[in-house]
Design an enzyme around this catalytic site. Structure first.
Site, PDB file in Angstrom:
ATOM      1  N   CYS A   1     -17.364 -32.138  20.607  1.00  0.00           N
ATOM      2  CA  CYS A   1     -16.509 -33.181  20.041  1.00  0.00           C
ATOM      3  C   CYS A   1     -17.163 -33.802  18.815  1.00  0.00           C
ATOM      4  O   CYS A   1     -18.014 -34.686  18.940  1.00  0.00           O
ATOM      5  CB  CYS A   1     -16.218 -34.238  21.113  1.00  0.00           C
ATOM      6  SG  CYS A   1     -15.150 -35.554  20.525  1.00  0.00           S
TER       7      CYS A   1
ATOM      8  N   CYS B   1     -16.505 -37.524  18.273  1.00  0.00           N
ATOM      9  CA  CYS B   1     -17.235 -38.382  19.215  1.00  0.00           C
ATOM     10  C   CYS B   1     -18.733 -38.420  18.882  1.00  0.00           C
ATOM     11  O   CYS B   1     -19.363 -39.461  18.960  1.00  0.00           O
ATOM     12  CB  CYS B   1     -17.109 -37.866  20.648  1.00  0.00           C
ATOM     13  SG  CYS B   1     -15.536 -37.163  21.081  1.00  0.00           S
ATOM     14  N   ASP B   2     -19.288 -37.285  18.559  1.00  0.00           N
ATOM     15  CA  ASP B   2     -20.752 -37.165  18.513  1.00  0.00           C
ATOM     16  C   ASP B   2     -21.324 -36.899  17.127  1.00  0.00           C
ATOM     17  O   ASP B   2     -22.546 -36.887  16.963  1.00  0.00           O
ATOM     18  CB  ASP B   2     -21.206 -36.034  19.453  1.00  0.00           C
ATOM     19  CG  ASP B   2     -20.809 -36.302  20.894  1.00  0.00           C
ATOM     20  OD1 ASP B   2     -20.763 -37.487  21.270  1.00  0.00           O
ATOM     21  OD2 ASP B   2     -20.535 -35.350  21.639  1.00  0.00           O
TER      22      ASP B   2
HETATM   23  C1  LIG Z   1     -18.926 -34.292  24.996  1.00  0.00           C
HETATM   24  C2  LIG Z   1     -17.561 -34.917  24.930  1.00  0.00           C
HETATM   25  C3  LIG Z   1     -17.400 -36.098  24.222  1.00  0.00           C
HETATM   26  C4  LIG Z   1     -16.142 -36.666  24.146  1.00  0.00           C
HETATM   27  N1  LIG Z   1     -16.033 -37.845  23.475  1.00  0.00           N
HETATM   28  C5  LIG Z   1     -14.827 -38.457  23.395  1.00  0.00           C
HETATM   29  C6  LIG Z   1     -14.694 -39.714  22.728  1.00  0.00           C
HETATM   30  O1  LIG Z   1     -15.652 -40.299  22.212  1.00  0.00           O
HETATM   31  N2  LIG Z   1     -13.451 -40.255  22.687  1.00  0.00           N
HETATM   32  C7  LIG Z   1     -12.358 -39.660  23.240  1.00  0.00           C
HETATM   33  O2  LIG Z   1     -11.265 -40.226  23.185  1.00  0.00           O
HETATM   34  N3  LIG Z   1     -12.463 -38.462  23.876  1.00  0.00           N
HETATM   35  C8  LIG Z   1     -13.660 -37.856  23.948  1.00  0.00           C
HETATM   36  N4  LIG Z   1     -13.779 -36.643  24.590  1.00  0.00           N
HETATM   37  C9  LIG Z   1     -12.573 -36.037  25.178  1.00  0.00           C
HETATM   38  C10 LIG Z   1     -12.218 -36.749  26.486  1.00  0.00           C
HETATM   39  O3  LIG Z   1     -13.357 -36.829  27.298  1.00  0.00           O
HETATM   40  C11 LIG Z   1     -11.079 -36.017  27.210  1.00  0.00           C
HETATM   41  O4  LIG Z   1      -9.972 -35.876  26.342  1.00  0.00           O
HETATM   42  C12 LIG Z   1     -10.628 -36.772  28.445  1.00  0.00           C
HETATM   43  O5  LIG Z   1     -11.724 -37.150  29.236  1.00  0.00           O
HETATM   44  C13 LIG Z   1      -9.660 -35.933  29.270  1.00  0.00           C
HETATM   45  O6  LIG Z   1      -9.273 -36.667  30.395  1.00  0.00           O
HETATM   46  P1  LIG Z   1      -8.436 -35.967  31.573  1.00  0.00           P
HETATM   47  O7  LIG Z   1      -8.238 -37.026  32.587  1.00  0.00           O
HETATM   48  O8  LIG Z   1      -7.259 -35.283  31.022  1.00  0.00           O
HETATM   49  O9  LIG Z   1      -9.342 -34.795  32.117  1.00  0.00           O
HETATM   50  P2  LIG Z   1     -10.835 -34.819  32.684  1.00  0.00           P
HETATM   51  O10 LIG Z   1     -11.602 -35.970  32.184  1.00  0.00           O
HETATM   52  O11 LIG Z   1     -11.353 -33.452  32.422  1.00  0.00           O
HETATM   53  O12 LIG Z   1     -10.633 -35.040  34.245  1.00  0.00           O
HETATM   54  C14 LIG Z   1     -10.165 -34.035  35.069  1.00  0.00           C
HETATM   55  C15 LIG Z   1     -10.774 -34.223  36.431  1.00  0.00           C
HETATM   56  O13 LIG Z   1     -10.143 -33.324  37.332  1.00  0.00           O
HETATM   57  C16 LIG Z   1     -11.116 -32.868  38.246  1.00  0.00           C
HETATM   58  N5  LIG Z   1     -10.639 -31.617  38.839  1.00  0.00           N
HETATM   59  C17 LIG Z   1     -10.439 -30.431  38.213  1.00  0.00           C
HETATM   60  N6  LIG Z   1      -9.976 -29.515  39.083  1.00  0.00           N
HETATM   61  C18 LIG Z   1      -9.882 -30.151  40.294  1.00  0.00           C
HETATM   62  C19 LIG Z   1      -9.475 -29.728  41.594  1.00  0.00           C
HETATM   63  N7  LIG Z   1      -9.063 -28.474  41.831  1.00  0.00           N
HETATM   64  N8  LIG Z   1      -9.513 -30.616  42.617  1.00  0.00           N
HETATM   65  C20 LIG Z   1      -9.931 -31.892  42.391  1.00  0.00           C
HETATM   66  N9  LIG Z   1     -10.333 -32.340  41.181  1.00  0.00           N
HETATM   67  C21 LIG Z   1     -10.301 -31.485  40.142  1.00  0.00           C
HETATM   68  C22 LIG Z   1     -12.368 -32.695  37.400  1.00  0.00           C
HETATM   69  O14 LIG Z   1     -13.538 -32.731  38.203  1.00  0.00           O
HETATM   70  C23 LIG Z   1     -12.259 -33.915  36.469  1.00  0.00           C
HETATM   71  O15 LIG Z   1     -12.949 -35.025  36.994  1.00  0.00           O
HETATM   72  C24 LIG Z   1     -15.023 -36.050  24.730  1.00  0.00           C
HETATM   73  C25 LIG Z   1     -15.187 -34.871  25.434  1.00  0.00           C
HETATM   74  C26 LIG Z   1     -16.440 -34.313  25.546  1.00  0.00           C
HETATM   75  C27 LIG Z   1     -16.620 -33.050  26.329  1.00  0.00           C
END
Ligand SMILES: Cc1cc2nc3c(=O)[nH]c(=O)nc-3n(C[C@H](O)[C@H](O)[C@H](O)COP(=O)(O)OP(=O)(O)OC[C@H]3O[C@@H](n4cnc5c(N)ncnc54)[C@H](O)[C@@H]3O)c2cc1C
Length: 310
Positions: free
Chosen positions: A134, A137-138
Site C-alpha cells: 500500500c 499508506c506506507d
Molecule cells: C500493509 C497495508 C496497509 C494498509 N494501509 C491502509 C491505510 O493506511 N488506510 C486504508 O484506508 N487502508 C489501508 N489498507 C487497506 C485496508 O487495510 C483494507 O482495505 C481493509 O482492511 C479491508 O477491510 P475488510 O474488512 O474488507 O477486509 P479484511 O480487513 O481483510 O478483513 C477480513 C477478515 O475476514 C477474515 N476471514 C477471512 N476468511 C474467513 C473465514 N473463512 N472465516 C472467518 N473469517 C475469515 C480474515 O481473517 C479477516 O480478519 C492497508 C492494507 C495493507 C495490507
C-alpha cells in the site's frame, strides 16, 4: 427457531465490524465469525492517516480492537471460528465452521482478500519492516530512500507513481518486457524521472538486517542475478479474495471477487458482500466500513420486506 441469526457476518475487519454495528443497532440478532483476530488487514497498517476521526493518525493495532469493542457494545455477538462452508437450507442459509453450525436469514461476506505472495526468501521475515502492499499508506516511510515495486499492471504502476513523491528512486520489477497497465499510466510512468523499469526481472530474495536493505533480481533473459539497493519493497503480484468457503454459492467476477449491486446485494437472496472481497472495492478502510454499513442496512430492509432484486 431459537438459534437462527438475522444477520451472520463472515470476517472481522473494517467491513464486518461496521456491518455488525449497524445490524446490532437495528436490534437484529447478529453474529460475526472471525478466524484470526479483531481488525483483519488493519492490523498490518502501522500508522493510518486517512481514516476519519483520527487527526494524528492511528495505529492499526489500536483501531482493530476498537472496531470490535464498538460493535460488541452495540450488541454484536462475536465468535472466533473459521467458516469452512455455506449452503442454502430451505429459506435459511447454513454456515459451517470448524467446530459449529449456524442458521441465518441473511449473510454478509466480509472476508477480505490476501495478497498473492512471491514465495521468495525474506518475504515473510520483513513484513512490516520494509515490505508493503500500500503506497498511499506506507510511502511516506521511505522518504528519500530507494524502493522497488513488483508488478506490471495498473496497481503496480499507479502505486509506483505515487511512491515517487517520497522515495529517492522507484524501480519497477516486471517479469515481462512490457507493462500490462493502461496506456495513460504508462505514459505518466515513462515521463517520471525518478521511476525506472527492469524488464524480464524476477525478484528472487529480499535481504537486510533490521529492515530491508537490498533485493536480488534475476534477469530472466540472461539468467544473471543482480543486487538492487532497496529500503522498501511494494508487491502487487495480485490479490486472492477469501471466497473458497462459499463453494460457488454466489457469482464471482473473473478475479474471483464477489459481484454485488450498489447496495452490496449479490444475486442470491439474503447474501451480501462488503469490503475488499467484493468486485469494484476501493480497498481502503473507510470504503470497507462504508460497504459494511450499506450491506447491513440492505440486509435489515430485506428482513423487513422480503424483497430482493431479480
Ligand atoms: C500493509 C497495508 C496497509 C494498509 N494501509 C491502509 C491505510 O493506511 N488506510 C486504508 O484506508 N487502508 C489501508 N489498507 C487497506 C485496508 O487495510 C483494507 O482495505 C481493509 O482492511 C479491508 O477491510 P475488510 O474488512 O474488507 O477486509 P479484511 O480487513 O481483510 O478483513 C477480513 C477478515 O475476514 C477474515 N476471514 C477471512 N476468511 C474467513 C473465514 N473463512 N472465516 C472467518 N473469517 C475469515 C480474515 O481473517 C479477516 O480478519 C492497508 C492494507 C495493507 C495490507
Amino acid at each position: 427457531m431459537a438459534d437462527v441469526q438475522d444477520v451472520l457476518i463472515v470476517g472481522g475487519g473494517a467491513a464486518g465490524y461496521t456491518a455488525g454495528i449497524f445490524a446490532a443497532r437495528d436490534r437484529c440478532r447478529a453474529l460475526l465469525l472471525e478466524k484470526f483476530s479483531a481488525g483483519g488487514q488493519v492490523l498490518n497498517c502501522e500508522h493510518i492517516t486517512n481514516f476519519p476521526g483520527f487527526p494524528q493518525g492511528v495505529a492499526g493495532y489500536t483501531l482493530g480492537p476498537l472496531l470490535q469493542e464498538q460493535a460488541t457494545a452495540a450488541g454484536l455477538q462475536v465468535a472466533m471460528n473459521e467458516v469452512i462452508a455455506v449452503r442454502r437450507d430451505g429459506d435459511l442459509l447454513r454456515v459451517e465452521t470448524d467446530g459449529d453450525s449456524h442458521a441465518t436469514r441473511t449473510l454478509i461476506v466480509a472476508s477480505g482478500s490476501r495478497f498473492a505472495t512471491l514465495g521468495v526468501p525474506g518475504e515473510e521475515e520483513f513484513v512490516g519492516r520494509g515490505i508493503s502492499h500500500c503506497a498511499s499508506c506506507d510511502g511516506s516511510f521511505f522518504m528519500q530512500k530507494p524502493v522497488v515495486v513488483v508488478g506490471g499492471g495498473d496497481a503496480a504502476v499507479d502505486e509506483a507513481l505515487h511512491l515517487t513523491q517520497y522515495a529517492s528512486s522507484v524501480t519497477v520489477l516486471h517479469r515481462r518486457d512490457r507493462l500490462r497497465a493502461c496506456a495513460s499510466l504508462q505514459e505518466r510512468a515513462r515521463s517520471e524521472r525518478k521511476l525506472s523499469f527492469r524488464w524480464n526481472a524476477a525478484l528472487r530474495a529480499i535481504e537486510g538486517a533490521d529492515g530491508v536493505e537490498r533485493v536480488q533480481v534475476e534477469d530472466l533473459a540472461t539468467g544473471k542475478t543482480a543486487t538492487v539497493p532497496a529500503s522498501g519493497v511494494f508487491i502487487y503480484a495480485g490479490l486472492t479474495p477469501n471466497t473458497e468457503f462459499l463453494g460457488g454459492l454466489v457469482p464471482l467476477d473473473a478475479r474471483g471477487q464477489i459481484v454485488t449491486d450498489l447496495r452490496m446485494r449479490t444475486r442470491v437472496p439474503g447474501v451480501l458482500a462488503a469490503g475488499d472481497v467484493r468486485a469494484e472495492s476501493a480497498r481502503q478502510l473507510v470504503t470497507s466500513a462504508g460497504d459494511g454499513a450499506t450491506a447491513a442496512l440492505a440486509a435489515v430492509q430485506y428482513l423487513r420486506d422480503g424483497r430482493w432484486p431479480a
